[in-house]
Design an enzyme around this catalytic site. Structure first.
Site, PDB file in Angstrom:
ATOM      1  N   SER A  81      -9.591  -0.793   7.174  1.00 46.76           N
ATOM      2  CA  SER A  81      -9.072  -0.688   5.811  1.00 46.76           C
ATOM      3  C   SER A  81      -8.355  -1.911   5.247  1.00 46.76           C
ATOM      4  CB  SER A  81      -8.162   0.523   5.696  1.00 46.76           C
ATOM      5  OG  SER A  81      -8.962   1.660   5.523  1.00 46.76           O
ATOM      6  N   SER A  95      -9.632   1.321   2.866  1.00 44.16           N
ATOM      7  CA  SER A  95      -8.801   2.095   1.975  1.00 44.16           C
ATOM      8  C   SER A  95      -7.699   1.290   1.282  1.00 44.16           C
ATOM      9  CB  SER A  95      -8.158   3.266   2.738  1.00 44.16           C
ATOM     10  OG  SER A  95      -7.289   2.782   3.741  1.00 44.16           O
ATOM     11  N   LYS A 104       0.843  -1.194   0.000  1.00 50.17           N
ATOM     12  CA  LYS A 104       0.000   0.000   0.000  1.00 50.17           C
ATOM     13  C   LYS A 104       0.880   1.246   0.000  1.00 50.17           C
ATOM     14  CE  LYS A 104      -3.924   1.849   2.689  1.00 50.17           C
ATOM     15  NZ  LYS A 104      -4.797   1.581   3.846  1.00 50.17           N
TER      16      LYS A 104
HETATM   17  N1  GLN Z   1     -13.163   3.786   6.473  1.00 52.04           N
HETATM   18  C1  GLN Z   1     -12.435   4.202   7.644  1.00 52.04           C
HETATM   19  C2  GLN Z   1     -12.082   5.645   7.548  1.00 52.04           C
HETATM   20  O1  GLN Z   1     -12.261   6.205   6.499  1.00 52.04           O
HETATM   21  C3  GLN Z   1     -11.238   3.348   7.834  1.00 52.04           C
HETATM   22  C4  GLN Z   1     -10.009   3.838   7.173  1.00 52.04           C
HETATM   23  C5  GLN Z   1      -8.802   3.020   7.502  1.00 52.04           C
HETATM   24  O2  GLN Z   1      -8.867   1.983   8.162  1.00 52.04           O
HETATM   25  N2  GLN Z   1      -7.665   3.508   7.076  1.00 52.04           N
HETATM   26  O3  GLN Z   1     -11.626   6.229   8.494  1.00 52.04           O
END
Ligand code: GLN
Length: 443
Positions: free
Chosen positions: A172, A148, A73
């Protein structure tokens, strides 16, 4: 093929590291793959590195992951590669050092293929907020892959690597694993070093693997875990004695989730429990306070973490260049941390966080592990307009483990409306071993 199996082939020289890299590179270069928008940049030295590894395999001096290929990532620092967090803010920023997890994987002779797409600065649950365009779901290109860590899950689902790394702050890793039909592990907070991960929300962020099975996840987790002097929140991963009550907790999710998803999770849990002689205990989690608790802490810590992107040191000024979701969190975070609001938001959220931790402690007195769906709904079409509230509600089942710092895995358990659905297993701190064992029974 499991990773262990592939490693054996590499060891027996039925497959070479060079051939492994070449096969993936060929696939990554096809127009169909490019259309998925997974890789942001590639490691040009992969073949050279593979050659050296093949030599070490021959000499018998190669590491534990010798010849396996992985994707990373774009918020995990890799020396010499652009680590842009899916953002124009850091476009062109080339990292000068490796994250600890990268050093560990390279140290075991895994080969990095490249950096993959993600929601901008890890803010999102759909894979659509990247400044470099949305990632598509390889299982169905019309659908979001989740986020994400959208590129990390899609790369595994499209078989463009042997495994990948993602980061999980509020879901994410687990959310895109669920939408793409792969396995994603969020380790216990502190089990894996965050050194070199570009912070989203420091007190939640975890790095973990995305793979095709729990067994593969275990292999990678065992390489990347452990105490690290560069990250003071890490702890040596000692084997905790897993609890053996033979009772599994199934969370009541009816109010928060599509009916078919809830039914599938319950059905699967019953099936597996029967096979393994586990009792099922229905449990209540205070799900209605998860989103508020999580997002207040995220907004606050994200605002603080992004102050370094002022346009003078790294990249461009974040408020001027980032997309709406990132800016919303910065503006929101700057508001709720104002002196006049002292104690009103962040401190209340920390209190709620302690309360949630306490609830889990009570729950784990009676059960070995907790089962939940990973995501309350199936993936939507790329580009479909979703309200912010609905988007945040995607995180209702993944944020509990994040808030309490618990390990959690998402494993594929079937389909609803023809779309992949993941089941989530949560366990007490540092009980990854138990998680892998349970996850295997669900596969
Ligand atoms: N969807 C969550 C957010 O937008 C989780 C994001 C993540 O785990 N990086 O904060």
């Amino acid at each position: 093929m499991t990773l262990k199996h592939k490693l054996k082939q590499l060891k027996l020289e039925k497959l070479t590291a060079v051939k492994n890299v070449m096969a993936f590179s060929k696939k990554i270069a096809t127009p169909e793959t490019k259309d998925l928008n997974i890789f942001l940049n590639l490691n040009e030295n992969a073949i050279e590195q593979a050659k050296a590894i093949d030599k070490r395999i021959k000499d018998g001096t190669a590491g534990k992951l010798a010849g396996l290929c992985f994707a990373v990532k774009s918020n995990i620092s890799v020396k010499g590669l652009e680590t842009n967090c899916g953002s124009k803010v850091l476009e062109g920023y080339v990292s000068s050092y490796n994250a600890t997890v990268i050093n560990k994987l390279l140290g075991e002779d895994a080969i990095l293929l490249g950096m993959v797409n993600m929601d901008e600065f890890a803010c999102g649950a759909s894979g659509e907020t990247s400044a470099f365009g949305p990632t598509k779901n390889p299982r169905n290109v019309e659908l979001i892959p989740g986020g994400s860590s959208s590129g990390s899950s899609s790369a595994v689902a499209a078989e463009l690597c042997d495994f990948s790394l993602g980061s999980d702050t509020g879901g994410s890793i687990r959310n895109p694993a669920s939408h793409c039909g792969v396995t994603g592990l969020k380790p216990t907070y502190g089990a894996v070093s965050r050194y070199g991960l570009i912070d989203m929300t420091m007190s939640f962020d975890c790095i973990g693997p995305l793979t095709n099975s729990a067994k593969d996840a275990k292999l990678i987790f065992n390489v990347i875990r452990g105490q690290d002097n560069f990250d003071q929140t890490t702890r040596e991963a000692t084997e905790e004695e897993p609890s053996k009550k033979g009772v599994i907790g199934l969370v009541d999710v009816q109010r928060f989730c599509g009916k078919e998803i809830a039914e599938l999770i319950e059905l699967k849990t019953k099936e597996v429990a029967e096979k393994n002689n586990w009792k099922i205990k229905k449990i209540n989690l205070p799900l209605d306070i998860m989103i508020q608790t999580y997002y207040i802490i995220v907004y606050t810590e994200f605002f603080s973490a992004t102050r370094k992107f002022d346009g003078r040191r790294f990249g461009k000024k974040i408020e001027e260049v980032a997309g709406p979701e990132v800016v919303r969190r910065i503006v929101g975070g700057s508001e709720i941390t104002k002196a006049e609001h002292e104690g009103k938001y962040y401190r209340e959220a920390l209190k709620a966080r302690n309360f949630i931790k306490g609830e889990f402690e009570k729950i784990f007195d009676g059960v070995d592990a907790v089962i939940l769906p990973t995501v309350p709904r199936t993936p939507h079409k790329v580009g479909k307009k979703i309200s912010i509230e609905d988007m945040y509600a995607y995180d209702v089942f993944t944020t509990p483990a994040s808030i309490a710092g618990l390990p959690a895995i998402s494993v594929p358990v079937g389909k609803v409306e023809g779309k992949d659905v993941g089941l989530q297993i949560l366990a007490p701190h540092f009980q990854e071993e138990l998680i892998f064992k349970l996850a295997k029974s669900f596969e």
